[in-house]
Scaffold this motif. Structure first.
Motif, PDB file in Angstrom:
ATOM      1  N   LYS A 152       0.827  -1.210   0.000  1.00  0.00           N
ATOM      2  CA  LYS A 152       0.000   0.000   0.000  1.00  0.00           C
ATOM      3  C   LYS A 152       0.859   1.255   0.000  1.00  0.00           C
ATOM      4  CE  LYS A 152      -4.344  -1.093  -0.200  1.00  0.00           C
ATOM      5  NZ  LYS A 152      -5.201  -0.554  -1.294  1.00  0.00           N
ATOM      6  N   GLU A 153       1.927   1.253   0.784  1.00  0.00           N
ATOM      7  CA  GLU A 153       2.787   2.442   0.835  1.00  0.00           C
ATOM      8  C   GLU A 153       3.508   2.643  -0.494  1.00  0.00           C
ATOM      9  OE1 GLU A 153       4.000   5.770   3.219  1.00  0.00           O
ATOM     10  OE2 GLU A 153       2.399   4.273   3.386  1.00  0.00           O
ATOM     11  N   ASN A 154       3.786   1.549  -1.183  1.00  0.00           N
ATOM     12  CA  ASN A 154       4.463   1.665  -2.472  1.00  0.00           C
ATOM     13  C   ASN A 154       3.584   2.315  -3.528  1.00  0.00           C
ATOM     14  OD1 ASN A 154       6.769   1.106  -4.224  1.00  0.00           O
ATOM     15  ND2 ASN A 154       5.404  -0.335  -5.251  1.00  0.00           N
ATOM     16  N   GLU A 155       2.288   2.297  -3.312  1.00  0.00           N
ATOM     17  CA  GLU A 155       1.409   2.997  -4.253  1.00  0.00           C
ATOM     18  C   GLU A 155       1.719   4.491  -4.289  1.00  0.00           C
ATOM     19  OE1 GLU A 155      -2.576   2.051  -3.127  1.00  0.00           O
ATOM     20  OE2 GLU A 155      -2.404  -0.077  -3.653  1.00  0.00           O
ATOM     21  N   LEU A 156       2.112   5.037  -3.136  1.00  0.00           N
ATOM     22  CA  LEU A 156       2.523   6.450  -3.098  1.00  0.00           C
ATOM     23  C   LEU A 156       3.833   6.651  -3.843  1.00  0.00           C
ATOM     24  CD1 LEU A 156       1.780   7.316   0.661  1.00  0.00           C
ATOM     25  CD2 LEU A 156       0.359   7.801  -1.338  1.00  0.00           C
ATOM     26  N   VAL A 157       4.759   5.701  -3.680  1.00  0.00           N
ATOM     27  CA  VAL A 157       6.053   5.795  -4.356  1.00  0.00           C
ATOM     28  C   VAL A 157       5.858   5.708  -5.869  1.00  0.00           C
ATOM     29  CG1 VAL A 157       8.325   4.726  -4.621  1.00  0.00           C
ATOM     30  CG2 VAL A 157       7.239   4.788  -2.366  1.00  0.00           C
ATOM     31  N   ALA A 158       5.079   4.726  -6.302  1.00  0.00           N
ATOM     32  CA  ALA A 158       4.874   4.519  -7.737  1.00  0.00           C
ATOM     33  C   ALA A 158       4.111   5.660  -8.391  1.00  0.00           C
ATOM     34  CB  ALA A 158       4.136   3.201  -7.966  1.00  0.00           C
ATOM     35  N   SER A 159       3.312   6.386  -7.603  1.00  0.00           N
ATOM     36  CA  SER A 159       2.502   7.472  -8.172  1.00  0.00           C
ATOM     37  C   SER A 159       3.129   8.849  -7.958  1.00  0.00           C
ATOM     38  CB  SER A 159       1.097   7.446  -7.567  1.00  0.00           C
ATOM     39  OG  SER A 159       1.142   7.592  -6.162  1.00  0.00           O
ATOM     40  N   ASN A 160       4.451   8.891  -7.827  1.00  0.00           N
ATOM     41  CA  ASN A 160       5.202  10.157  -7.787  1.00  0.00           C
ATOM     42  C   ASN A 160       4.934  11.000  -6.545  1.00  0.00           C
ATOM     43  OD1 ASN A 160       6.763  10.034 -10.172  1.00  0.00           O
ATOM     44  ND2 ASN A 160       4.958  10.538 -11.389  1.00  0.00           N
ATOM     45  N   LYS A 161       4.640  10.372  -5.428  1.00  0.00           N
ATOM     46  CA  LYS A 161       4.373  11.127  -4.209  1.00  0.00           C
ATOM     47  C   LYS A 161       5.515  11.042  -3.188  1.00  0.00           C
ATOM     48  CE  LYS A 161      -0.697  10.735  -4.490  1.00  0.00           C
ATOM     49  NZ  LYS A 161      -0.990  12.177  -4.567  1.00  0.00           N
ATOM     50  N   ILE A 162       6.502  10.174  -3.446  1.00  0.00           N
ATOM     51  CA  ILE A 162       7.635  10.008  -2.534  1.00  0.00           C
ATOM     52  C   ILE A 162       8.899   9.845  -3.355  1.00  0.00           C
ATOM     53  CG2 ILE A 162       8.707   8.520  -0.790  1.00  0.00           C
ATOM     54  CD1 ILE A 162       5.959   7.845   0.253  1.00  0.00           C
ATOM     55  N   GLY A 163       9.976  10.528  -2.928  1.00  0.00           N
ATOM     56  CA  GLY A 163      11.233  10.478  -3.681  1.00  0.00           C
ATOM     57  C   GLY A 163      12.432  10.047  -2.878  1.00  0.00           C
ATOM     58  N   VAL A 164      12.239   9.629  -1.618  1.00  0.00           N
ATOM     59  CA  VAL A 164      13.330   9.127  -0.780  1.00  0.00           C
ATOM     60  C   VAL A 164      12.844   7.871  -0.080  1.00  0.00           C
ATOM     61  CG1 VAL A 164      14.870   9.572   1.173  1.00  0.00           C
ATOM     62  CG2 VAL A 164      14.259  11.445  -0.373  1.00  0.00           C
ATOM     63  N   ALA A 165      13.648   6.819  -0.098  1.00  0.00           N
ATOM     64  CA  ALA A 165      13.261   5.577   0.584  1.00  0.00           C
ATOM     65  C   ALA A 165      14.507   4.864   1.097  1.00  0.00           C
ATOM     66  CB  ALA A 165      12.491   4.660  -0.354  1.00  0.00           C
ATOM     67  N   TYR A 166      14.525   4.534   2.374  1.00  0.00           N
ATOM     68  CA  TYR A 166      15.564   3.654   2.899  1.00  0.00           C
ATOM     69  C   TYR A 166      15.207   2.224   2.510  1.00  0.00           C
ATOM     70  CZ  TYR A 166      17.886   7.118   5.893  1.00  0.00           C
ATOM     71  OH  TYR A 166      18.608   8.188   6.367  1.00  0.00           O
ATOM     72  N   GLY A 167      16.230   1.416   2.230  1.00  0.00           N
ATOM     73  CA  GLY A 167      15.945   0.033   1.891  1.00  0.00           C
ATOM     74  C   GLY A 167      17.190  -0.750   1.536  1.00  0.00           C
ATOM     75  N   PRO A 168      17.048  -2.045   1.238  1.00  0.00           N
ATOM     76  CA  PRO A 168      18.168  -2.931   0.930  1.00  0.00           C
ATOM     77  C   PRO A 168      18.664  -2.781  -0.494  1.00  0.00           C
ATOM     78  CG  PRO A 168      16.123  -4.144   0.832  1.00  0.00           C
ATOM     79  CD  PRO A 168      15.755  -2.760   1.291  1.00  0.00           C
TER      80      PRO A 168
END
Length: 559
Positions: free
Chosen positions: A301-317
């Motif tokens: 669900k949170e990735n829907e924001l990432v995929a729709s251009n609403k988030i540009g920074v993400a911590y991850g592996p």
């Protein structure tokens, strides 16, 4: 989500000659064959008289058998019997859903086979029941030099976890402790659009998240600074958007045991550094930089924001570019989001350490009653040789993967994996890719497979976009290698099995912690509630758990 994330990771680690990511059922990691740096040792004595090794086995749902073959008799078992003179006898075989229950019954009834795979809890249970063979002598005598080198490329840390009281009581299922390393993935196209540079400090990063939130470079009308999920503190390691790297930037290590100034192990989740990081997240939440509904959302669900251009920074592996970022980055035959990984940053002049775990997936244990323990080590020698220097015949047997016979690598009776494959990848792949020099990776199957994927991407195959961010110059692998070179990995201070107090108390403590910390982030509780929670945590089991961990740690003889 744990199943999805592990599947994504497995898919990234499989060279082309092995199992493809067609199944949605497995949590297994596929092997990474590569080239040994030294000549291959003999896997065992081919002229030895046939011996029998009894086992109990888990049947993975991804295995597809040839007609007439089963877990009891198949191409792999036949190869071991023919080449090493070792016959595998399965006392029972259970599907993944039933394996743990049946295994626990066998342990409880003191009815275990010669060889079996157990988790850390079961390993400790077997040690306390004095049911395991000390493998020191047989390992030193029978293990090949290649096997010994392969299992200690991390300096011996994982092998040490299988020792107690000077005895080698198992062969650890080795894997890389570094794969959990955190990166900051940032939309480079957004940085360029707003005239911003890559972050060197936590202050730089916070300016970027603020700019992305306020200036809305995606043009959607509403942007956020970071993606958080409801699993931010519970089982965060299996969450693609785990923000452990953010806490590490404040020198906090949630979920880890760390040494205090006196040398005693303390729990990272309740140390003062956590309060500073939580306060910063609370400020970001109040400023509108965090999705107000994150507490009820999973990673999908949170990735829907990432995929729709609403988030540009993400911590991850390291694998975040392949899953899930590629879902939004490549659309309609074009790259529409340019995600680039960067090293985690620190809040002060002290380098940020990225936390990592031991990397052991479980333990291969041998019964104290086993009559032929040397056969187990011969099986181990052969597996290491198959991984590091497979012959064409090995690929047709021990690594068989065809339309009619899939994922046969899972049939090998003992399996260990590289502790440093991906950090080595970071030393070699970026240079090979930059110079388009395939000869630099020709001797390593995993590196060659990744090199070819990047070449396909550069040639226009956008399905391989995610591999560029992993293996290309400046990619995640090169960052991981840099972490290792600069000694920026924070390994969990306690890597042993949990004791009875931890087993009982930790789930309750973690659930309460997740509840309180999420409320702090959402400004439903003041930041000073952290101090009250820590005091409560100590009283309801935290102190008892800490005492137990230190007693268990003392038994290891480590300093």
């Amino acid at each position: 989500m744990k199943r999805v994330s592990k599947l994504a990771l497995s898919c990234l680690l499989v060279p082309a000659l092995l199992a493809a990511c067609s199944s949605k059922e497995t949590n297994e990691k596929a092997p990474e064959p590569g080239q040994s740096s030294s000549p291959s040792a003999s896997a065992g004595n081919e002229s030895a008289k046939p011996v029998e090794i009894s086992m109990v086995r888990e049947k993975s749902g991804v295995i597809k058998f040839r007609s007439g073959e089963t877990m009891d008799k198949n191409t792999v078992s036949d190869a071991y019997e023919k080449e090493l003179g070792i016959k595998i006898k399965n006392l029972w075989v259970a599907d993944s859903s039933q394996y743990q229950q049946k295994l626990q019954m066998s342990i409880s009834s003191n009815d275990i086979p010669d060889l079996m795979f157990v988790n850390a809890d079961q390993f400790q249970q077997l040690i306390e029941a004095d049911m395991l063979m000390d493998l020191n002598g047989v390992y030193e005598k029978t293990a090949s030099p290649e096997t010994k080198a392969y299992l200690t490329s991390d300096g011996g840390m994982q092998m040490d976890s299988a020792k107690q009281g000077g005895k080698l009581l198992a062969i650890p299922a080795t894997n890389s402790p570094y794969n959990a390393a955190s990166h900051i993935w940032i939309r480079k196209d957004w940085l360029d659009k707003l005239g911003l540079q890559q972050p060197k400090t936590m202050q730089d990063l916070l300016k970027i998240t603020e700019a992305f939130t306020k200036q809305d470079p995606g043009g959607t009308g509403k942007s956020y600074g970071l993606p958080l999920t409801k699993n931010v503190f519970i089982d965060a390691a299996s969450d693609a958007f785990a923000i452990t790297g953010f806490f590490n930037g404040f020198h906090a290590y949630p979920g880890q045991w760390v040494k205090d100034t006196s040398g005693k192990l303390v729990y990272g989740s309740v140390q003062p550094e956590m309060k500073a990081a939580l306060k910063q997240l609370q400020e970001m939440y109040k400023a509108g930089q965090i999705d107000p509904e994150f507490a009820v959302k999973d990673m999908v669900k949170e990735n829907e924001l990432v995929a729709s251009n609403k988030i540009g920074v993400a911590y991850g592996p390291f694998w975040l570019s392949v899953y899930p970022l590629q879902d939004g980055a490549v659309k309609d035959g074009k790259v529409v989001q340019n995600w680039v990984p960067y090293p985690i940053v620190s809040v002060d002049d002290k380098p940020a350490m990225t936390q990592a775990e031991l990397g052991v997936d479980g333990y291969w244990v041998v019964s104290k009653k086993a009559k032929n323990p040397e056969a187990v080590i011969k099986l181990l020698n052969k597996w290491v040789q198959v991984l590091t220097k497979p012959t064409d015949e090995d690929k047709k047997t021990y690594l068989l993967n065809t339309e009619e016979a899939q994922s046969y690598w899972l049939l090998n009776p003992i399996r260990v994996f590289s502790q440093d494959q991906n950090t080595r990848n970071g030393e070699v792949l970026p240079k090979a890719i930059q110079n388009k020099d395939q000869s630099l990776v020709q001797g390593d199957a995993d590196q060659l497979d990744r090199y070819n994927k990047v070449m396909k991407y550069l040639g226009g195959d956008l399905s391989q976009w995610g591999e560029w961010g992993i293996s290309g110059p400046g990619g995640a692998f090169s960052i991981m290698s840099g972490y290792l070179k600069d000694k920026r990995f924070q390994i969990n201070g306690y890597t042993g099995a949990p004791g009875p107090v931890m087993t009982e108390k930790k789930p309750v403590l973690e659930t309460k912690m997740n509840e309180v910390y999420i409320k702090i982030i959402m400004n439903q509780l003041p930041i000073d509630e952290f101090d009250k929670f820590v005091e409560d945590w100590k009283k309801i089991g935290g102190d008892a758990m800490t005492e137990e961990v230190n007693k268990l740690y003392a038994k290891t003889g480590k300093k």
